[in-house]
Design an enzyme around this catalytic site. Structure first.
Site, mmCIF file in Angstrom:
data_model
loop_
_atom_site.group_PDB
_atom_site.id
_atom_site.type_symbol
_atom_site.label_atom_id
_atom_site.label_comp_id
_atom_site.label_asym_id
_atom_site.label_seq_id
_atom_site.Cartn_x
_atom_site.Cartn_y
_atom_site.Cartn_z
ATOM 1 N N TYR A 124 -12.875 33.390 19.919
ATOM 2 C CA TYR A 124 -13.440 32.146 19.389
ATOM 3 C C TYR A 124 -14.588 31.672 20.278
ATOM 4 C CZ TYR A 124 -13.860 27.050 18.804
ATOM 5 O OH TYR A 124 -14.356 25.775 18.646
HETATM 6 P P1 NAD Z 1 -12.188 21.449 11.069
HETATM 7 O O1 NAD Z 1 -11.605 22.780 10.721
HETATM 8 O O2 NAD Z 1 -11.386 20.236 10.814
HETATM 9 O O3 NAD Z 1 -13.592 21.297 10.340
HETATM 10 C C1 NAD Z 1 -14.460 22.381 10.087
HETATM 11 C C2 NAD Z 1 -14.864 22.312 8.613
HETATM 12 O O4 NAD Z 1 -15.836 23.343 8.366
HETATM 13 C C3 NAD Z 1 -13.708 22.576 7.646
HETATM 14 O O5 NAD Z 1 -13.547 21.482 6.744
HETATM 15 C C4 NAD Z 1 -14.095 23.858 6.901
HETATM 16 O O6 NAD Z 1 -13.700 23.855 5.537
HETATM 17 C C5 NAD Z 1 -15.621 23.858 7.066
HETATM 18 N N1 NAD Z 1 -16.220 25.196 7.016
HETATM 19 C C6 NAD Z 1 -15.849 26.282 7.746
HETATM 20 N N2 NAD Z 1 -16.630 27.338 7.430
HETATM 21 C C7 NAD Z 1 -17.522 26.904 6.487
HETATM 22 C C8 NAD Z 1 -18.589 27.520 5.781
HETATM 23 N N3 NAD Z 1 -18.886 28.822 5.927
HETATM 24 N N4 NAD Z 1 -19.290 26.778 4.899
HETATM 25 C C9 NAD Z 1 -19.001 25.468 4.704
HETATM 26 N N5 NAD Z 1 -17.983 24.822 5.358
HETATM 27 C C10 NAD Z 1 -17.259 25.536 6.228
HETATM 28 O O7 NAD Z 1 -12.604 21.544 12.616
HETATM 29 P P2 NAD Z 1 -12.952 20.398 13.675
HETATM 30 O O8 NAD Z 1 -11.865 20.312 14.648
HETATM 31 O O9 NAD Z 1 -13.419 19.177 12.956
HETATM 32 O O10 NAD Z 1 -14.191 21.070 14.416
HETATM 33 C C11 NAD Z 1 -15.524 20.870 13.943
HETATM 34 C C12 NAD Z 1 -16.470 21.727 14.781
HETATM 35 O O11 NAD Z 1 -16.412 21.330 16.148
HETATM 36 C C13 NAD Z 1 -16.163 23.221 14.735
HETATM 37 O O12 NAD Z 1 -17.377 23.941 14.667
HETATM 38 C C14 NAD Z 1 -15.470 23.479 16.068
HETATM 39 O O13 NAD Z 1 -15.701 24.805 16.532
HETATM 40 C C15 NAD Z 1 -16.143 22.449 16.969
HETATM 41 N N6 NAD Z 1 -15.285 22.020 18.080
HETATM 42 C C16 NAD Z 1 -14.146 21.309 17.823
HETATM 43 C C17 NAD Z 1 -13.343 20.912 18.876
HETATM 44 C C18 NAD Z 1 -12.084 20.114 18.661
HETATM 45 O O14 NAD Z 1 -11.399 19.819 19.656
HETATM 46 N N7 NAD Z 1 -11.735 19.738 17.439
HETATM 47 C C19 NAD Z 1 -13.706 21.240 20.197
HETATM 48 C C20 NAD Z 1 -14.868 21.965 20.403
HETATM 49 C C21 NAD Z 1 -15.660 22.337 19.332
#
Ligand code: NAD
Length: 314
Positions: free
Chosen positions: A149
């Site tokens: 990841y």
């Molecule tokens: P989440 O899974 O709740 O949200 C991600 C959304 O992206 C989902 O609703 C999914 O349906 C959508 N998605 C995925 N692939 C897609 C595509 N090809 N086209 C359109 N939509 C798509 O995740 P989150 O926790 O809200 O994280 C959001 C972002 O922040 C991610 O990129 C994650 O890597 C990054 N991030 C999150 C955290 C955390 O602690 N939550 C920490 C570091 C980085």
């Protein structure tokens, strides 16, 4: 100004849309990946869907034509992706490459093609650091992810930087440190802990509980992303919560709210880092970032929101 949020139905993306709507229209894009239930994501969108200033394009960044979603857009917040460290090994890796690398490259190409995008802010991750050499960790340290990841999130950053240096697309990558708060994904630690407490289930603790994390409240993350988008700054910056705490202490804080939780111990999972702690100096000086939520307060808000959500959907 038209803004686009990718991953708008997700945990962080939907919270960002809520905040952005206070200053103007917001377009979201999401494909509702099956990583967790559509019902939860629809719940995240509930108030957004009633706001005439919000629109959602259901499109897959890795496959769909993106012109409609990007039409007239000046600022892009790119949060769509495949999260989760532990499932990123083995066959699942191809999905991580698709959603985090290929989708990001396609989005960057589409931004160039429409020609209106002035800034793209990318949600990167503390996972790019792996087991860092020093804490709090600064952006100057060479990233060495310990999970597939983390590798894909780092590739996304590099792509943003490539499109900036080669084509002048203004990009910034924010390395988010474990985000928590209402709507947190169901696979994440705090969600699992609070749900275990409410259901009387066990909570699986990976490792000895002495591993530390820099937990960041979702509204602090949202403020950082908006401030970054409004600033002329481009580059890579940490966005942490400002305090590092071990899992044992987290469990004590949660138990003070919920009562006792039965803990099952498992060995550390492959890809989990031992510790994280953000040096937030760059974000502070570049766009005035300062986290404001204390962990115990943020946890209480999250607990109340989860209880409310369960009560209305019962
Ligand atoms: P989440 O899974 O709740 O949200 C991600 C959304 O992206 C989902 O609703 C999914 O349906 C959508 N998605 C995925 N692939 C897609 C595509 N090809 N086209 C359109 N939509 C798509 O995740 P989150 O926790 O809200 O994280 C959001 C972002 O922040 C991610 O990129 C994650 O890597 C990054 N991030 C999150 C955290 C955390 O602690 N939550 C920490 C570091 C980085």
């Amino acid at each position: 100004m038209t803004v686009l949020v990718t991953g708008a139905a997700g945990f962080v993306g939907s919270t960002l849309c809520d905040a952005l709507l206070m200053s103007g229209p917001v377009r979201g894009v999401d494909i509702f990946t099956p990583y967790y239930s559509r019902a939860l994501k629809e719940g995240n969108l509930e108030s957004l869907r009633t706001d005439p200033n919000f629109s959602l394009v259901e499109a897959d960044l890795a496959e769909s034509p993106l012109e409609e979603a990007l039409e007239g857009v000046e600022v892009v917040f790119h949060l769509a992706g495949q999260p989760g460290v532990r499932p990123s090994w083995g066959r699942e890796f191809q999905n991580y490459v698709r959603q985090n690398v290929f989708a990001t490259q396609r989005l960057l190409e589409a931004c160039l093609a429409v020609g209106t995008v002035k800034k793209l802010v990318y949600a990167s991750s503390s996972s790019v650091y792996g087991d860092a050499e020093s804490y709090p960790t600064a952006e100057t340290l060479a990233p060495r992810p310990v999970s597939p990841y983390g590798v894909t999130k780092l590739a996304g950053e590099h792509l943003c930087e490539l499109y900036r240096t080669n084509f002048g697309l203004q990009t910034a990558s924010l390395r988010l440190f474990t985000v928590y708060g209402p709507r947190q994904r169901p696979d994440m630690g705090f969600s699992r802990l609070l749900n275990a407490a409410l259901d009387g289930d066990t909570f699986t603790l990976y490792g000895d509980g002495r591993q530390t994390r820099d937990f960041t409240y979702v509204e602090d993350v949202v403020r950082a992303m908006i401030a970054c988008a409004r600033s002329p700054w481009c580059g890579v910056a940490n966005v942490g919560g400002g305090s590092r705490i071990d899992m044992r202490s987290v469990i004590s804080i949660v138990q003070a709210l919920t009562g006792p939780i039965s803990i099952v111990h498992e060995s550390p999972a492959k890809g989990d880092v031992r510790d994280t702690a953000a040096d937030i100096g760059v974000a502070q000086s570049a766009f005035g970032y300062a986290p404001s939520m204390k962990l115990a307060d943020g946890m209480r808000v999250m607990f109340e929101a989860l209880r409310h959500q369960r009560a209305v959907s019962a």
